[in-house]
Design an enzyme around this catalytic site. Structure first.
Site, PDB file in Angstrom:
ATOM      1  N   SER A  42       0.821  -1.209   0.000  1.00 47.30           N
ATOM      2  CA  SER A  42       0.000   0.000   0.000  1.00 47.30           C
ATOM      3  C   SER A  42       0.851   1.253   0.000  1.00 47.30           C
ATOM      4  O   SER A  42       0.333   2.349  -0.114  1.00 47.30           O
ATOM      5  CB  SER A  42      -0.951  -0.004   1.193  1.00 47.30           C
ATOM      6  OG  SER A  42      -0.276  -0.392   2.350  1.00 47.30           O
ATOM      7  N   HIS A  58      -2.195  -2.711  -6.395  1.00 48.02           N
ATOM      8  CA  HIS A  58      -2.725  -2.367  -5.080  1.00 48.02           C
ATOM      9  C   HIS A  58      -4.245  -2.511  -5.077  1.00 48.02           C
ATOM     10  O   HIS A  58      -4.951  -1.716  -5.689  1.00 48.02           O
ATOM     11  CB  HIS A  58      -2.298  -0.933  -4.722  1.00 48.02           C
ATOM     12  CG  HIS A  58      -2.701  -0.514  -3.350  1.00 48.02           C
ATOM     13  ND1 HIS A  58      -2.968   0.795  -3.023  1.00 48.02           N
ATOM     14  CD2 HIS A  58      -2.891  -1.230  -2.218  1.00 48.02           C
ATOM     15  CE1 HIS A  58      -3.305   0.853  -1.747  1.00 48.02           C
ATOM     16  NE2 HIS A  58      -3.264  -0.361  -1.241  1.00 48.02           N
ATOM     17  N   GLU A  73      -4.946  -0.135  -8.142  1.00 45.82           N
ATOM     18  CA  GLU A  73      -3.939   0.854  -8.554  1.00 45.82           C
ATOM     19  C   GLU A  73      -2.758   0.078  -9.135  1.00 45.82           C
ATOM     20  O   GLU A  73      -2.212  -0.802  -8.463  1.00 45.82           O
ATOM     21  CB  GLU A  73      -3.404   1.620  -7.337  1.00 45.82           C
ATOM     22  CG  GLU A  73      -4.188   2.802  -6.910  1.00 45.82           C
ATOM     23  CD  GLU A  73      -3.533   3.515  -5.714  1.00 45.82           C
ATOM     24  OE1 GLU A  73      -3.604   4.726  -5.672  1.00 45.82           O
ATOM     25  OE2 GLU A  73      -2.978   2.843  -4.815  1.00 45.82           O
ATOM     26  N   ASN A  98      -3.713   6.234  -1.086  1.00 49.47           N
ATOM     27  CA  ASN A  98      -3.281   6.448   0.295  1.00 49.47           C
ATOM     28  C   ASN A  98      -2.681   7.831   0.512  1.00 49.47           C
ATOM     29  O   ASN A  98      -2.697   8.346   1.632  1.00 49.47           O
ATOM     30  CB  ASN A  98      -2.307   5.348   0.736  1.00 49.47           C
ATOM     31  CG  ASN A  98      -3.070   4.100   1.159  1.00 49.47           C
ATOM     32  OD1 ASN A  98      -4.218   4.192   1.598  1.00 49.47           O
ATOM     33  ND2 ASN A  98      -2.456   2.945   1.020  1.00 49.47           N
TER      34      ASN A  98
HETATM   35  N1  3HC Z   1     -15.536 -10.378   0.929  1.00 48.23           N
HETATM   36  C1  3HC Z   1     -16.516 -10.539   0.053  1.00 48.23           C
HETATM   37  N2  3HC Z   1     -17.632  -9.821   0.037  1.00 48.23           N
HETATM   38  C2  3HC Z   1     -17.775  -8.900   0.990  1.00 48.23           C
HETATM   39  C3  3HC Z   1     -16.801  -8.655   1.954  1.00 48.23           C
HETATM   40  C4  3HC Z   1     -15.632  -9.452   1.907  1.00 48.23           C
HETATM   41  N3  3HC Z   1     -14.648  -9.304   2.787  1.00 48.23           N
HETATM   42  N4  3HC Z   1     -17.241  -7.680   2.778  1.00 48.23           N
HETATM   43  C5  3HC Z   1     -18.445  -7.295   2.320  1.00 48.23           C
HETATM   44  N5  3HC Z   1     -18.745  -8.030   1.252  1.00 48.23           N
HETATM   45  C6  3HC Z   1     -19.963  -7.925   0.428  1.00 48.23           C
HETATM   46  C7  3HC Z   1     -21.185  -8.327   1.162  1.00 48.23           C
HETATM   47  O1  3HC Z   1     -21.358  -9.736   1.125  1.00 48.23           O
HETATM   48  C8  3HC Z   1     -22.245  -7.580   0.381  1.00 48.23           C
HETATM   49  O2  3HC Z   1     -22.509  -8.309  -0.818  1.00 48.23           O
HETATM   50  P1  3HC Z   1     -23.910  -8.168  -1.599  1.00 48.23           P
HETATM   51  O3  3HC Z   1     -24.039  -6.734  -2.040  1.00 48.23           O
HETATM   52  O4  3HC Z   1     -23.742  -9.115  -2.745  1.00 48.23           O
HETATM   53  O5  3HC Z   1     -24.969  -8.557  -0.630  1.00 48.23           O
HETATM   54  C9  3HC Z   1     -21.553  -6.286  -0.029  1.00 48.23           C
HETATM   55  O6  3HC Z   1     -20.152  -6.543   0.117  1.00 48.23           O
HETATM   56  C10 3HC Z   1     -21.908  -5.120   0.834  1.00 48.23           C
HETATM   57  O7  3HC Z   1     -21.650  -5.487   2.171  1.00 48.23           O
HETATM   58  P2  3HC Z   1     -22.645  -5.198   3.370  1.00 48.23           P
HETATM   59  O8  3HC Z   1     -24.061  -5.188   2.868  1.00 48.23           O
HETATM   60  O9  3HC Z   1     -22.314  -6.095   4.502  1.00 48.23           O
HETATM   61  O10 3HC Z   1     -22.232  -3.762   3.919  1.00 48.23           O
HETATM   62  P3  3HC Z   1     -22.214  -2.355   3.249  1.00 48.23           P
HETATM   63  O11 3HC Z   1     -23.240  -2.160   2.196  1.00 48.23           O
HETATM   64  O12 3HC Z   1     -22.210  -1.467   4.421  1.00 48.23           O
HETATM   65  O13 3HC Z   1     -20.801  -2.282   2.525  1.00 48.23           O
HETATM   66  C11 3HC Z   1     -18.456  -1.965   2.467  1.00 48.23           C
HETATM   67  C12 3HC Z   1     -19.626  -2.625   3.199  1.00 48.23           C
HETATM   68  C13 3HC Z   1     -18.399  -2.498   1.049  1.00 48.23           C
HETATM   69  C14 3HC Z   1     -17.210  -2.357   3.236  1.00 48.23           C
HETATM   70  C15 3HC Z   1     -18.711  -0.414   2.451  1.00 48.23           C
HETATM   71  O14 3HC Z   1     -18.947   0.059   3.738  1.00 48.23           O
HETATM   72  C16 3HC Z   1     -17.539   0.348   1.885  1.00 48.23           C
HETATM   73  O15 3HC Z   1     -17.376   0.446   0.683  1.00 48.23           O
HETATM   74  N6  3HC Z   1     -16.685   0.915   2.771  1.00 48.23           N
HETATM   75  C17 3HC Z   1     -15.475   1.630   2.364  1.00 48.23           C
HETATM   76  C18 3HC Z   1     -14.392   0.625   2.137  1.00 48.23           C
HETATM   77  C19 3HC Z   1     -13.109   1.282   1.730  1.00 48.23           C
HETATM   78  O16 3HC Z   1     -12.966   2.486   1.662  1.00 48.23           O
HETATM   79  N7  3HC Z   1     -12.122   0.432   1.464  1.00 48.23           N
HETATM   80  C20 3HC Z   1     -10.798   0.898   1.099  1.00 48.23           C
HETATM   81  C21 3HC Z   1      -9.956   0.887   2.317  1.00 48.23           C
HETATM   82  S1  3HC Z   1      -8.368   1.554   1.976  1.00 48.23           S
HETATM   83  C22 3HC Z   1      -7.471   0.234   1.473  1.00 48.23           C
HETATM   84  O17 3HC Z   1      -7.900  -0.904   1.416  1.00 48.23           O
HETATM   85  C23 3HC Z   1      -6.081   0.567   1.059  1.00 48.23           C
HETATM   86  C24 3HC Z   1      -5.064   0.133   2.059  1.00 48.23           C
HETATM   87  O18 3HC Z   1      -3.808   0.254   1.430  1.00 48.23           O
HETATM   88  C25 3HC Z   1      -5.063   0.943   3.327  1.00 48.23           C
END
Ligand code: 3HC
Length: 297
Positions: A126, A147, A159, A198
């Protein structure tokens, strides 16, 4: 020697590291029809990873989003192993191990010795320099950043990060591969710390933490403000917990050490929580307490 520059010739993807990101990458690849060799030196982590994938795939079947036969087929395509030598069979390897330069360089040196010379070695780092990771190999033109974002099966973006010596053919191949995984890509044309996402995200998380330190607002209100005022799916404290406070700290600290710019400096509250063993959602406690409902510590 057959060149594997063309994404279409990639059939088997090796994933090194079976933590959250490795699991998500393996699950996404298997669902997209690739054979996957999933390797972690800790066998228990491999087993947990496969169980997690199985759980998510079963949920998708329950929701009517995946046929039972496709679930079984996807899982059957994943071969878990604790022996890195098994990655010799991969057409491309994505590394998703701990975010430490020494560990990544050691892993890439080993992969360079194991994998066919034409195989692309991608890092899911990352923030760490792709050029520095690539220097541990004899194929820096075939080392690149891929990424992914958490949760990988859901997040659309990959990315692509170009190291100093990464070839155009390698960039084209991994862009093609990401498309086959159902992902959109952006290209980070320079090996710049934090790449694109990031570099933007970490100062935002740090600023939210400074609002807390200054007593301006509670985490709940900062999160609500960003969710409802900016339409982000998660507020910054929920997101910081979701990423993992140790990861947030590490990435901020790396950006700070590279740029010497105070806007990247990890806030004290982050260090305090980590010292108190609060690592975020993964261990049930971060800015919020997940065992007892969202509550500020
Ligand atoms: N694996 C597979 N599927 C998953 C999952 C996982 N780990 N987590 C959630 N899902 C799926 C669920 O099963 C659900 O599927 P469906 O639409 O087919 O029913 C879908 O994702 C949506 O999940 P939920 O209904 O439980 O919950 P939300 O609608 O609240 O969404 C979220 C959850 C997708 C995590 C949403 O809150 C989100 O987009 N959050 C922001 C995440 C983000 O910003 N991520 C980037 C982080 S930064 C990073 O990774 C970089 C690093 O370098 C720091």
């Amino acid at each position: 020697m057959m060149a594997i520059d063309n994404a279409a010739s990639i059939r088997t993807i090796g994933v090194l590291g079976a933590g959250t990101m490795g699991t998500g990458i393996a699950q996404t690849a298997a669902r997209a029809g690739f054979d996957v060799i999933l390797c972690d030196l800790d066998r228990a982590i491999v087993e947990r990873s496969v169980a997690t994938m199985d759980q998510f795939l079963r949920k998708a079947v329950e929701k009517g989003k995946l046929a039972e036969a496709d679930r079984a087929a996807a899982l059957a395509r994943v071969r878990g192993t604790a022996d890195r030598a098994d990655l010799a069979g991969a057409d491309l390897v994505v590394e998703a191990i701990v975010e430490r330069l020494d560990a990544k360089r050691e892993a890439f040196r080993a992969l360079d010795g194991l994998c066919r010379p034409e195989v692309i070695l991608a890092s899911n780092t990352s923030s760490i320099s792709i050029t520095e990771i690539a220097a541990a190999t004899g194929r820096p033109d075939r080392v690149v950043g891929m990424h992914f974002f958490n949760p990988v099966p859901v997040m659309q973006l990959v990315e692509i990060v170009r190291g100093h010596y990464t070839s155009d053919a390698t960039v084209a191949a991994v862009r093609g591969l990401a498309a086959r995984l159902g992902k959109e890509t952006v290209l980070c044309r320079k090996d710049s710390p934090g790449f694109i996402v990031n570099r933007i995200l970490m100062p935002m998380l740090a600023e939210a933490m400074r609002l807390l330190e200054e007593g301006v607002a509670t985490p709940e209100d900062v999160d609500k403000a960003v969710q409802l005022g900016l339409n982000h799916p998660m507020g910054p404290f929920t997101l910081a917990d979701f990423i993992g406070l140790d990861v947030d700290y590490y990435v901020m600290d790396y950006l700070y050490s590279e740029f010497r710019d105070p806007r990247f400096a990890p806030p004290r509250v982050l260090k305090e929580l980590i010292r108190a063993g609060r690592l975020g959602r993964k261990n049930g406690r971060g800015f919020y307490d997940y065992g007892h409902g969202p509550r500020m510590c």
